[in-house]
Design an enzyme around this catalytic site. Sequence first.
Site, PDB file in Angstrom:
ATOM      1  N   HIS A   1      -1.332  -5.472   2.287  1.00 34.56           N
ATOM      2  CA  HIS A   1      -2.537  -6.307   2.293  1.00 34.56           C
ATOM      3  C   HIS A   1      -2.194  -7.669   1.687  1.00 34.56           C
ATOM      4  O   HIS A   1      -1.403  -7.742   0.731  1.00 34.56           O
ATOM      5  CB  HIS A   1      -3.644  -5.657   1.444  1.00 34.56           C
ATOM      6  CG  HIS A   1      -4.667  -4.917   2.243  1.00 34.56           C
ATOM      7  ND1 HIS A   1      -4.983  -3.601   2.015  1.00 34.56           N
ATOM      8  CD2 HIS A   1      -5.480  -5.323   3.265  1.00 34.56           C
ATOM      9  CE1 HIS A   1      -5.938  -3.225   2.863  1.00 34.56           C
ATOM     10  NE2 HIS A   1      -6.257  -4.249   3.630  1.00 34.56           N
TER      11      HIS A   1
ATOM     12  N   GLU B   1       0.833  -1.206   0.000  1.00 29.46           N
ATOM     13  CA  GLU B   1       0.000   0.000   0.000  1.00 29.46           C
ATOM     14  C   GLU B   1       0.868   1.256   0.000  1.00 29.46           C
ATOM     15  O   GLU B   1       1.854   1.340   0.721  1.00 29.46           O
ATOM     16  CB  GLU B   1      -0.926   0.001   1.229  1.00 29.46           C
ATOM     17  CG  GLU B   1      -1.872  -1.189   1.305  1.00 29.46           C
ATOM     18  CD  GLU B   1      -2.915  -1.201   0.187  1.00 29.46           C
ATOM     19  OE1 GLU B   1      -3.036  -0.207  -0.550  1.00 29.46           O
ATOM     20  OE2 GLU B   1      -3.611  -2.233   0.065  1.00 29.46           O
TER      21      GLU B   1
ATOM     22  N   ARG C   1     -17.874  -0.428   5.257  1.00 27.84           N
ATOM     23  CA  ARG C   1     -18.890  -1.158   4.469  1.00 27.84           C
ATOM     24  C   ARG C   1     -19.630  -2.167   5.342  1.00 27.84           C
ATOM     25  O   ARG C   1     -20.790  -2.469   5.132  1.00 27.84           O
ATOM     26  CB  ARG C   1     -18.174  -1.878   3.309  1.00 27.84           C
ATOM     27  CG  ARG C   1     -19.074  -2.694   2.400  1.00 27.84           C
ATOM     28  CD  ARG C   1     -18.268  -3.392   1.312  1.00 27.84           C
ATOM     29  NE  ARG C   1     -17.272  -4.328   1.820  1.00 27.84           N
ATOM     30  CZ  ARG C   1     -17.541  -5.565   2.250  1.00 27.84           C
ATOM     31  NH1 ARG C   1     -18.775  -6.028   2.238  1.00 27.84           N
ATOM     32  NH2 ARG C   1     -16.564  -6.342   2.695  1.00 27.84           N
TER      33      ARG C   1
ATOM     34  N   CYS D   1      -8.097  -1.553   8.302  1.00 31.59           N
ATOM     35  CA  CYS D   1      -6.706  -1.607   7.819  1.00 31.59           C
ATOM     36  C   CYS D   1      -6.206  -0.222   7.440  1.00 31.59           C
ATOM     37  O   CYS D   1      -5.088   0.163   7.804  1.00 31.59           O
ATOM     38  CB  CYS D   1      -6.582  -2.543   6.618  1.00 31.59           C
ATOM     39  SG  CYS D   1      -6.710  -4.274   7.094  1.00 31.59           S
TER      40      CYS D   1
HETATM   41  N1  PCA Z   1      -8.565  -6.562   6.733  1.00 38.61           N
HETATM   42  C1  PCA Z   1      -9.516  -5.484   6.958  1.00 38.61           C
HETATM   43  C2  PCA Z   1      -9.462  -5.208   8.426  1.00 38.61           C
HETATM   44  C3  PCA Z   1      -8.758  -6.358   9.036  1.00 38.61           C
HETATM   45  C4  PCA Z   1      -8.166  -7.092   7.926  1.00 38.61           C
HETATM   46  O1  PCA Z   1      -7.397  -8.052   8.016  1.00 38.61           O
HETATM   47  C5  PCA Z   1      -9.267  -4.281   6.064  1.00 38.61           C
HETATM   48  O2  PCA Z   1      -8.725  -4.442   4.967  1.00 38.61           O
HETATM   49  O3  PCA Z   1      -9.609  -3.165   6.447  1.00 38.61           O
END
Ligand code: PCA
Length: 217
Positions: free
Chosen positions: A169, A82, A92, A145
């Site tokens: 991610h 990211e 959401r 996140c």
């Molecule tokens: N993914 C979510 C929150 C926790 C996670 O592992 C996100 O992308 O916001």
Amino acid sequence: MNKPCVLLTGFERFDGEPVNPSEEIVRRLDGKTTSDHVIVGAILPVAFAEAPQVLAELIDRHRPALVITLGQAGGRAELSIERVAINLIDARIADNADLQPIDVEVVAHAPPAYYSSLPVKAINAELAERGIPAALSLSAGSFVCNQVFYWVCHLLSNDYPGTRGGFIHVPWLPEQALRHPGQPSLPLETMIAGVHAAIECSLRTGKDLHVAGGTTH
Ligand code: PCA
């Protein structure tokens, strides 16, 4: 003297999933030594009200040389490095504490966005070289996140200017993708190797690579 440390965080499971791959990766890398740094793993709650506090305490307690936060992004095919954390929460779905904030700032009176201070392009190139699926990403979404990514950037730039940090991610695990036909996944070992390589690359790289990595849409 104690070795310097890398803080590596994942998230607990959420949204009805049986596991969170980010938690599995962190559990496997916790306590490992890499490039003379100890990896300190921690799991954050998927909860807007608690996650920033837990994160801030971890940084304060461990004074890491590097902070890498991980989270699950179901439906993505690669490790997503990211680039931008935005000062916006627009949930959401409800978090694990049943809160669903809509259109609120992560931190009031703070900048609209921060860039990751990880060498994102060097990490992307390193993973490509190792054959690990990876991509740069311009949005970590607007859920927990992104909130944690924003807090990492905000805390480090204000209170620990010598420390780099950012967010990656990760896709679903193959066993999760079975419940989402047609959706991509990556094996746990591949993701562990990728995160480990990202840590080493971040510790080793000073200035990020100056190569094109943007998108046209
Ligand atoms: N993914 C979510 C929150 C926790 C996670 O592992 C996100 O992308 O916001």
